[in-house]
Write a protein that holds these residues in place. Structure first.
Motif, PDB file in Angstrom:
ATOM      1  N   ARG A 166       1.821   6.193 -10.754  1.00 27.20           N
ATOM      2  CA  ARG A 166       3.279   6.426 -10.784  1.00 27.20           C
ATOM      3  C   ARG A 166       3.629   7.903 -10.772  1.00 27.20           C
ATOM      4  N   ARG A 167       2.761   8.704 -11.337  1.00 28.41           N
ATOM      5  CA  ARG A 167       3.052  10.144 -11.377  1.00 28.41           C
ATOM      6  C   ARG A 167       3.038  10.767  -9.985  1.00 28.41           C
ATOM      7  N   GLN A 168       2.518  10.047  -9.008  1.00 28.83           N
ATOM      8  CA  GLN A 168       2.546  10.571  -7.638  1.00 28.83           C
ATOM      9  C   GLN A 168       3.828  10.188  -6.913  1.00 28.83           C
ATOM     10  N   LEU A 169       4.692   9.471  -7.616  1.00 25.07           N
ATOM     11  CA  LEU A 169       5.978   9.075  -7.040  1.00 25.07           C
ATOM     12  C   LEU A 169       7.083   9.690  -7.894  1.00 25.07           C
ATOM     13  N   GLY A 170       8.221   9.922  -7.271  1.00 24.53           N
ATOM     14  CA  GLY A 170       9.390  10.295  -8.059  1.00 24.53           C
ATOM     15  C   GLY A 170      10.243   9.044  -8.189  1.00 24.53           C
ATOM     16  N   ILE A 171      10.656   8.724  -9.400  1.00 23.13           N
ATOM     17  CA  ILE A 171      11.449   7.502  -9.585  1.00 23.13           C
ATOM     18  C   ILE A 171      12.766   7.856 -10.267  1.00 23.13           C
ATOM     19  N   VAL A 172      13.860   7.387  -9.659  1.00 24.42           N
ATOM     20  CA  VAL A 172      15.206   7.691 -10.185  1.00 24.42           C
ATOM     21  C   VAL A 172      15.939   6.370 -10.411  1.00 24.42           C
ATOM     22  N   PHE A 173      16.528   6.233 -11.598  1.00 23.91           N
ATOM     23  CA  PHE A 173      17.205   4.984 -11.946  1.00 23.91           C
ATOM     24  C   PHE A 173      18.716   5.181 -12.029  1.00 23.91           C
ATOM     25  N   GLN A 174      19.420   4.071 -11.954  1.00 21.43           N
ATOM     26  CA  GLN A 174      20.879   4.101 -12.093  1.00 21.43           C
ATOM     27  C   GLN A 174      21.302   4.690 -13.447  1.00 21.43           C
ATOM     28  N   ASP A 175      20.539   4.355 -14.491  1.00 26.86           N
ATOM     29  CA  ASP A 175      20.935   4.773 -15.849  1.00 26.86           C
ATOM     30  C   ASP A 175      20.147   5.994 -16.351  1.00 26.86           C
ATOM     31  N   PHE A 176      19.630   6.783 -15.459  1.00 26.49           N
ATOM     32  CA  PHE A 176      19.020   8.111 -15.712  1.00 26.49           C
ATOM     33  C   PHE A 176      17.718   8.101 -16.515  1.00 26.49           C
ATOM     34  N   LYS A 177      17.697   7.366 -17.616  1.00 29.06           N
ATOM     35  CA  LYS A 177      16.508   7.278 -18.470  1.00 29.06           C
ATOM     36  C   LYS A 177      15.977   8.642 -18.925  1.00 29.06           C
ATOM     37  N   LEU A 178      16.882   9.480 -19.412  1.00 30.23           N
ATOM     38  CA  LEU A 178      16.455  10.762 -19.979  1.00 30.23           C
ATOM     39  C   LEU A 178      16.095  10.573 -21.455  1.00 30.23           C
ATOM     40  N   LEU A 179      15.285  11.475 -21.988  1.00 32.59           N
ATOM     41  CA  LEU A 179      14.936  11.398 -23.406  1.00 32.59           C
ATOM     42  C   LEU A 179      16.025  12.133 -24.197  1.00 32.59           C
ATOM     43  N   ILE A 213       0.850  -1.192   0.000  1.00 40.64           N
ATOM     44  CA  ILE A 213       0.000   0.000   0.000  1.00 40.64           C
ATOM     45  C   ILE A 213       0.882   1.238   0.000  1.00 40.64           C
ATOM     46  N   ILE A 214       0.749   2.030  -1.047  1.00 37.75           N
ATOM     47  CA  ILE A 214       1.572   3.227  -1.217  1.00 37.75           C
ATOM     48  C   ILE A 214       0.636   4.435  -1.252  1.00 37.75           C
ATOM     49  N   ASN A 215       0.876   5.398  -0.379  1.00 37.01           N
ATOM     50  CA  ASN A 215      -0.016   6.570  -0.286  1.00 37.01           C
ATOM     51  C   ASN A 215      -1.481   6.144  -0.244  1.00 37.01           C
ATOM     52  N   GLY A 216      -1.769   5.092   0.472  1.00 34.35           N
ATOM     53  CA  GLY A 216      -3.157   4.645   0.620  1.00 34.35           C
ATOM     54  C   GLY A 216      -3.679   3.805  -0.539  1.00 34.35           C
ATOM     55  N   VAL A 217      -2.853   3.543  -1.536  1.00 30.26           N
ATOM     56  CA  VAL A 217      -3.311   2.771  -2.699  1.00 30.26           C
ATOM     57  C   VAL A 217      -2.752   1.351  -2.637  1.00 30.26           C
ATOM     58  N   ASN A 218      -3.634   0.377  -2.703  1.00 24.70           N
ATOM     59  CA  ASN A 218      -3.218  -1.023  -2.766  1.00 24.70           C
ATOM     60  C   ASN A 218      -2.843  -1.336  -4.219  1.00 24.70           C
ATOM     61  N   THR A 219      -1.547  -1.564  -4.451  1.00 25.83           N
ATOM     62  CA  THR A 219      -1.073  -1.661  -5.848  1.00 25.83           C
ATOM     63  C   THR A 219      -1.668  -2.865  -6.590  1.00 25.83           C
ATOM     64  N   SER A 220      -2.060  -3.897  -5.850  1.00 25.67           N
ATOM     65  CA  SER A 220      -2.652  -5.074  -6.508  1.00 25.67           C
ATOM     66  C   SER A 220      -4.034  -4.760  -7.063  1.00 25.67           C
ATOM     67  N   LYS A 221      -4.647  -3.716  -6.528  1.00 21.34           N
ATOM     68  CA  LYS A 221      -6.020  -3.395  -6.955  1.00 21.34           C
ATOM     69  C   LYS A 221      -6.056  -2.372  -8.091  1.00 21.34           C
ATOM     70  N   LEU A 222      -4.891  -1.873  -8.470  1.00 22.26           N
ATOM     71  CA  LEU A 222      -4.855  -0.879  -9.547  1.00 22.26           C
ATOM     72  C   LEU A 222      -5.132  -1.554 -10.887  1.00 22.26           C
ATOM     73  N   LYS A 223      -5.989  -0.922 -11.685  1.00 19.87           N
ATOM     74  CA  LYS A 223      -6.186  -1.415 -13.052  1.00 19.87           C
ATOM     75  C   LYS A 223      -5.006  -0.917 -13.891  1.00 19.87           C
ATOM     76  N   ARG A 224      -4.730  -1.652 -14.961  1.00 16.31           N
ATOM     77  CA  ARG A 224      -3.592  -1.295 -15.819  1.00 16.31           C
ATOM     78  C   ARG A 224      -3.617   0.189 -16.220  1.00 16.31           C
ATOM     79  N   LYS A 225      -4.802   0.668 -16.588  1.00 15.88           N
ATOM     80  CA  LYS A 225      -4.888   2.065 -17.054  1.00 15.88           C
ATOM     81  C   LYS A 225      -4.713   3.083 -15.917  1.00 15.88           C
ATOM     82  N   GLU A 226      -4.786   2.602 -14.679  1.00 15.65           N
ATOM     83  CA  GLU A 226      -4.602   3.523 -13.543  1.00 15.65           C
ATOM     84  C   GLU A 226      -3.134   3.651 -13.127  1.00 15.65           C
TER      85      GLU A 226
END
Ligand code: ADP
Length: 228
Positions: A78-91, A60-73
Motif C-alpha cells: 500500500r505504501r507504493q500507492l497514494g490513497i485519498v478518501f472522501q473523509d480525509f482520514k487525517l490524524l 495486478i498493480i505495479n506487477g504485484v498480484n494482490t491475491s498472492k500478497l501475504k497479510r504482512k506484505e
C-alpha cells in the motif's frame, strides 16, 4: 500498471459487487470511475489497493498480484500507492506537517530528506504556511489538500481516490482537481471515483462507467453521462 482480468467480487453476504471486470490502466493515465450508487465503484477501487481481494480473476498493480500478497506484505504494497478518501482520514492529534511526515517516517527516511520533501509537497498543495496547524483548524478543502500531500509524499506511481471531492464545495473541489491534474502531469497515474458531473464534463479524461458490477462504458475524453 493496473491490470484486471475477469475479476469477480462476491461479498460474504452473497452480493456480487464486481461482476466480471477486465481493464488496463497505463502509467500516466487519468481515469474517472463513475456510476450510480451501489454500482460497485468503491469495491473496484478497494480491489486496487488491496482492501479487498477478488473472489476470482486477477488484480495486478505495479506487477504485484494482490491475491498472492501475504497479510504482512500488505502495508508495504500500500505504501507504493497514494490513497485519498472522501473523509480525509487525517490524524487529529498531529499537525499538518506531522500528518504528512508520518508517511515518510514509517519507511524510515532520513530526517533531512523528510523535511525537504514534506515542505515540497505542502507547497504543491498551497499549505506551506499552515504546517503547524492541526486538522481541526483547517477547512475541509485544506484538510483534503493535506491528505493529498500525504498520499504523494513517497512519490507513488499511482494515486487512487474514492470520492475525494464528495465533502467539498465547488470552489474547493476545483482546487483539489487542479492539484490532481498537476500530480498527473508529473507522470503519476490518477484513478478517481466521483459523482461530480461538472468536473468530469469540464476536465475531460478517460471515463470508466460501472453499473451492476460491470464496465458499461470506457471512453477517453468522455462525459459523465448520467441524468440523475
Ligand atoms: P458504489 O461505490 O458504486 O456505491 P459499492 O462497491 O460500495 O458501490 O457497493 C456495491 C454493492 O456491494 C452494493 O450492493 C453494496 O451494498 C455491496 N457491498 C459493498 N461493500 C460490501 C461489504 N463489505 N459487504 C457486503 N456487501 C457490500
Amino acid at each position: 500498471m493496473i491490470h484486471m482480468k475477469e475479476v469477480y467480487k462476491k461479498y460474504p453476504n452473497g452480493v456480487v459487487a464486481v461482476n466480471g471486470i477486465s481493464v488496463d490502466i497505463k502509467q500516466g493515465e487519468f481515469v474517472y470511475v463513475v456510476g450510480p450508487s451501489g454500482a460497485g465503484k468503491s469495491t473496484f477501487i478497494k480491489l486496487m489497493y488491496r482492501e479487498e481481494v477478488p473472489t476470482s480473476g486477477e488484480v495486478i498493480i505495479n506487477g504485484v498480484n494482490t491475491s498472492k500478497l501475504k497479510r504482512k506484505e500488505v502495508p508495504h504494497f500500500r505504501r507504493q500507492l497514494g490513497i485519498v478518501f472522501q473523509d480525509f482520514k487525517l490524524l487529529p492529534k498531529l499537525t499538518v506537517y506531522e500528518n504528512v511526515a508520518f508517511a515518510m517516517e514509517v519507511i524510515e527516511e532520513h530526517p533531512k530528506v523528510i523535511r525537504k520533501r514534506v515542505m515540497e509537497v505542502l507547497e504543491l498543495v498551497g499549505l506551506k504556511h499552515k504546517v503547524r496547524m492541526f486538522p481541526s483548524e483547517l477547512s475541509g478543502g485544506e484538510q483534503q489538500r493535506v491528505s493529498i500531500a500525504r498520499s504523494i509524499v513517497n512519490m507513488p506511481k499511482v494515486v487512487i481516490a474514492d470520492e475525494p471531492t464528495g465533502n467539498l464545495d465547488p470552489e474547493n473541489s476545483w482546487e483539489i482537481m487542479r492539484i490532481f491534474e498537476e500530480i498527473n502531469t508529473m507522470g503519476t497515474t490518477v484513478v478517481m471515483a466521483t459523482h461530480n458531473r461538472e468536473i468530469v464534463n469540464q476536465i475531460r479524461k478517460r471515463v470508466i462507467a460501472i453499473e451492476g458490477g460491470m464496465i458499461v462504458r470506457d471512453v477517453f475524453g468522455g462525459e459523465y453521462g448520467y441524468e440523475i
